[in-house]
Design a protein around this motif. Structure first.
Motif, PDB file in Angstrom:
ATOM      1  N   ALA A   1      15.556 -14.329   4.067  1.00 44.91           N
ATOM      2  CA  ALA A   1      16.436 -14.802   3.014  1.00 44.91           C
ATOM      3  C   ALA A   1      15.624 -15.590   1.997  1.00 44.91           C
ATOM      4  N   THR A   2      16.070 -15.579   0.780  1.00 42.27           N
ATOM      5  CA  THR A   2      15.382 -16.289  -0.284  1.00 42.27           C
ATOM      6  C   THR A   2      15.236 -17.761   0.070  1.00 42.27           C
ATOM      7  N   GLY A   3      14.021 -18.269  -0.092  1.00 40.99           N
ATOM      8  CA  GLY A   3      13.766 -19.681   0.175  1.00 40.99           C
ATOM      9  C   GLY A   3      13.451 -20.000   1.614  1.00 40.99           C
ATOM     10  N   GLU A   4      13.571 -19.061   2.505  1.00 39.52           N
ATOM     11  CA  GLU A   4      13.271 -19.290   3.916  1.00 39.52           C
ATOM     12  C   GLU A   4      11.778 -19.147   4.159  1.00 39.52           C
ATOM     13  N   THR A   5      11.293 -19.777   5.216  1.00 39.05           N
ATOM     14  CA  THR A   5       9.894 -19.661   5.603  1.00 39.05           C
ATOM     15  C   THR A   5       9.770 -18.659   6.728  1.00 39.05           C
ATOM     16  N   SER A   6       8.803 -17.775   6.580  1.00 42.94           N
ATOM     17  CA  SER A   6       8.525 -16.785   7.612  1.00 42.94           C
ATOM     18  C   SER A   6       7.022 -16.645   7.735  1.00 42.94           C
ATOM     19  N   TRP A   7       6.502 -16.783   8.925  1.00 47.32           N
ATOM     20  CA  TRP A   7       5.075 -16.609   9.152  1.00 47.32           C
ATOM     21  C   TRP A   7       4.789 -15.127   9.336  1.00 47.32           C
ATOM     22  N   GLY A   8       3.587 -14.726   8.969  1.00 50.56           N
ATOM     23  CA  GLY A   8       3.207 -13.339   9.155  1.00 50.56           C
ATOM     24  C   GLY A   8       1.740 -13.130   8.873  1.00 50.56           C
ATOM     25  N   VAL A   9       1.371 -11.882   8.813  1.00 49.44           N
ATOM     26  CA  VAL A   9      -0.014 -11.494   8.588  1.00 49.44           C
ATOM     27  C   VAL A   9      -0.022 -10.439   7.488  1.00 49.44           C
ATOM     28  N   LEU A  10      -0.977 -10.538   6.577  1.00 53.74           N
ATOM     29  CA  LEU A  10      -1.146  -9.529   5.538  1.00 53.74           C
ATOM     30  C   LEU A  10      -2.318  -8.627   5.911  1.00 53.74           C
ATOM     31  N   PHE A  11      -2.124  -7.341   5.766  1.00 48.12           N
ATOM     32  CA  PHE A  11      -3.162  -6.366   6.024  1.00 48.12           C
ATOM     33  C   PHE A  11      -3.451  -5.604   4.748  1.00 48.12           C
ATOM     34  N   SER A  12      -4.689  -5.215   4.589  1.00 49.44           N
ATOM     35  CA  SER A  12      -5.060  -4.328   3.497  1.00 49.44           C
ATOM     36  C   SER A  12      -4.945  -2.902   4.016  1.00 49.44           C
ATOM     37  N   VAL A  13      -4.168  -2.081   3.307  1.00 49.47           N
ATOM     38  CA  VAL A  13      -3.918  -0.707   3.748  1.00 49.47           C
ATOM     39  C   VAL A  13      -4.367   0.250   2.646  1.00 49.47           C
ATOM     40  N   GLU A  14      -5.160   1.226   3.026  1.00 48.74           N
ATOM     41  CA  GLU A  14      -5.608   2.246   2.077  1.00 48.74           C
ATOM     42  C   GLU A  14      -4.430   3.127   1.680  1.00 48.74           C
ATOM     43  N   SER A  15      -4.404   3.563   0.447  1.00 50.04           N
ATOM     44  CA  SER A  15      -3.324   4.432  -0.041  1.00 50.04           C
ATOM     45  C   SER A  15      -3.163   5.672   0.836  1.00 50.04           C
ATOM     46  N   ALA A  16      -4.271   6.207   1.321  1.00 52.01           N
ATOM     47  CA  ALA A  16      -4.228   7.415   2.147  1.00 52.01           C
ATOM     48  C   ALA A  16      -3.503   7.182   3.477  1.00 52.01           C
ATOM     49  N   SER A  17      -3.374   5.925   3.892  1.00 50.90           N
ATOM     50  CA  SER A  17      -2.716   5.604   5.164  1.00 50.90           C
ATOM     51  C   SER A  17      -1.215   5.378   5.017  1.00 50.90           C
ATOM     52  N   LEU A  18      -0.728   5.283   3.786  1.00 52.32           N
ATOM     53  CA  LEU A  18       0.681   4.937   3.581  1.00 52.32           C
ATOM     54  C   LEU A  18       1.645   5.987   4.114  1.00 52.32           C
ATOM     55  N   ALA A  19       1.314   7.260   4.042  1.00 53.93           N
ATOM     56  CA  ALA A  19       2.222   8.296   4.551  1.00 53.93           C
ATOM     57  C   ALA A  19       2.434   8.132   6.053  1.00 53.93           C
ATOM     58  N   GLY A  20       1.361   7.867   6.782  1.00 54.93           N
ATOM     59  CA  GLY A  20       1.478   7.641   8.222  1.00 54.93           C
ATOM     60  C   GLY A  20       2.253   6.381   8.541  1.00 54.93           C
ATOM     61  N   LEU A  21       2.036   5.335   7.744  1.00 54.80           N
ATOM     62  CA  LEU A  21       2.775   4.090   7.936  1.00 54.80           C
ATOM     63  C   LEU A  21       4.253   4.297   7.635  1.00 54.80           C
ATOM     64  N   ASP A  22       4.549   5.037   6.562  1.00 53.39           N
ATOM     65  CA  ASP A  22       5.945   5.352   6.237  1.00 53.39           C
ATOM     66  C   ASP A  22       6.614   6.073   7.411  1.00 53.39           C
ATOM     67  N   ALA A  23       5.922   7.049   7.973  1.00 55.69           N
ATOM     68  CA  ALA A  23       6.486   7.811   9.094  1.00 55.69           C
ATOM     69  C   ALA A  23       6.743   6.908  10.288  1.00 55.69           C
ATOM     70  N   ALA A  24       5.804   6.008  10.580  1.00 52.02           N
ATOM     71  CA  ALA A  24       5.972   5.099  11.719  1.00 52.02           C
ATOM     72  C   ALA A  24       7.137   4.134  11.500  1.00 52.02           C
ATOM     73  N   GLU A  25       7.391   3.774  10.253  1.00 54.12           N
ATOM     74  CA  GLU A  25       8.458   2.821   9.936  1.00 54.12           C
ATOM     75  C   GLU A  25       9.798   3.496   9.636  1.00 54.12           C
ATOM     76  N   GLY A  26       9.836   4.813   9.682  1.00 55.48           N
ATOM     77  CA  GLY A  26      11.093   5.509   9.424  1.00 55.48           C
ATOM     78  C   GLY A  26      11.464   5.548   7.953  1.00 55.48           C
ATOM     79  N   ALA A  27      10.476   5.493   7.085  1.00 53.81           N
ATOM     80  CA  ALA A  27      10.749   5.553   5.645  1.00 53.81           C
ATOM     81  C   ALA A  27      10.707   7.012   5.190  1.00 53.81           C
ATOM     82  N   PRO A  28      11.551   7.382   4.302  1.00 57.71           N
ATOM     83  CA  PRO A  28      12.487   6.552   3.536  1.00 57.71           C
ATOM     84  C   PRO A  28      13.905   6.510   4.116  1.00 57.71           C
ATOM     85  N   ASP A  29      14.150   7.172   5.242  1.00 55.14           N
ATOM     86  CA  ASP A  29      15.523   7.249   5.761  1.00 55.14           C
ATOM     87  C   ASP A  29      16.066   5.921   6.267  1.00 55.14           C
ATOM     88  N   HIS A  30      15.272   5.191   7.039  1.00 49.73           N
ATOM     89  CA  HIS A  30      15.748   3.943   7.634  1.00 49.73           C
ATOM     90  C   HIS A  30      15.266   2.705   6.879  1.00 49.73           C
TER      91      HIS A  30
END
Length: 135
Positions: free
Chosen positions: A1-30
């Motif tokens: 939610a806006t204004g909330e604090t959430s801890w996390g990690v940022l990763f650098s992802v190559e453009s060529a890897s985005l299709a595989g990441l999309d598939a793993a995350e269920g994008a664009p359907d979910h």
């Protein structure tokens, strides 16, 4: 939610890897990709994340599968500087439901394989104890 604090990690992802990441995350359907602004130790940055498609949202959010929450908790525990108080909050908020689908999904099998490779052979313990020693 806006204004909330959430801890996390940022990763650098190559453009060529985005299709595989999309598939793993269920994008664009979910889920869909979204740009968010995050505060890091190095200042403000733009980052890409996945958000649930509006059609996937429910009034009462469902609980995550136990294996999915274990993956999130294992990742958080492996991250230097991640506060135990944040990990405990995620564990409590994300009270999981036992995975019972038969036969097990490929997602479940891959998650358990990755958890075990990271030293969490008894991965269910992650759901109950955040202070156990790191593998």
């Amino acid at each position: 939610a806006t204004g909330e604090t959430s801890w996390g990690v940022l990763f650098s992802v190559e453009s060529a890897s985005l299709a595989g990441l999309d598939a793993a995350e269920g994008a664009p359907d979910h889920y869909y990709r979204a740009t968010v602004t995050v505060q890091t130790n190095d200042g403000v940055r733009e980052a890409m994340t996945y958000l649930a498609q509006p059609k996937m949202l429910t009034e009462i959010p469902d609980q995550p599968w136990d294996w999915y929450l274990a993956v999130i908790l294992a990742g958080a525990k492996a991250c230097p500087g991640m506060p135990n108080s944040w990990i405990e909050k995620v564990r409590k908020v994300g009270q999981s439901k036992p995975y019972s689908r038969q036969p097990p999904s490929n997602s479940f099998k891959e998650a358990v394989k990755q958890l075990e490779a990271a030293g969490h052979t008894k991965w269910q313990e992650l759901l109950h104890n955040i202070t156990e020693s790191k593998p």
